[in-house]
Design a protein around this motif. Sequence first.
Motif: not given
Length: 216
Positions: A131-132, A134-135
């Motif tokens: 998540r770090t 990709t976001a």
Amino acid sequence: MKWDWSAVADFMPHFWDGLLVTLQILVLGSLISFALGLVWALLMRVPTRWVTWPVGAVTEFVRNTPLLVQLFFLFYVLPEWGITFSALTTGVFAIGLHYSTYTMQVYRAGIEAVPVGQWEAATALNLPLRRTWTAVILPQAVRRVVPALGNYVISMLKDTPMLMAVTVLEMLGEARLFAQQNFQFTEPLTVIGFAFIVISYLASLALRALERRLVH
């Protein structure tokens, strides 16, 4: 020397065929180079030499050998090992692979330009590593490197005539074949030169528009 408009008219069907092939090479080659370049860049950040050393060796080898040599190897050598692809598929993969080693460095610079505070904020929020990336990290990194990636697209466009060496009839290949068959070189080569200028200009305009959109 006299300009012959009838030769231009006769050449245009061949031009459109070559233009379609050129655009196919450009679009597919760009997608391969962008995707594979990102993979290379992420693998180079893996904290183990068992990954970074082979990736670094492969990308350095590809980046420091001529595209033409790579084309010949993929088209003429691989069939001796039982691996055969069409000329167009070989050309698209070769140009995508070659430029992925350059886009890798662009992505690397973009990732390193993301402020350390963004990493720290993601850690403070207890975001998973995936998540770090990709976001938080990749959206900011890609936004910073769009101009450089766009420049490589234009470079790929100018390298598409190299695929003529492995029998791909892109724009220049069609022009050369028409000129040899009809003994008229000025008209088809002039049309091709003008087409490259127009496509490069339109691509640069699209790049600037995308850059402004990402900035704002």
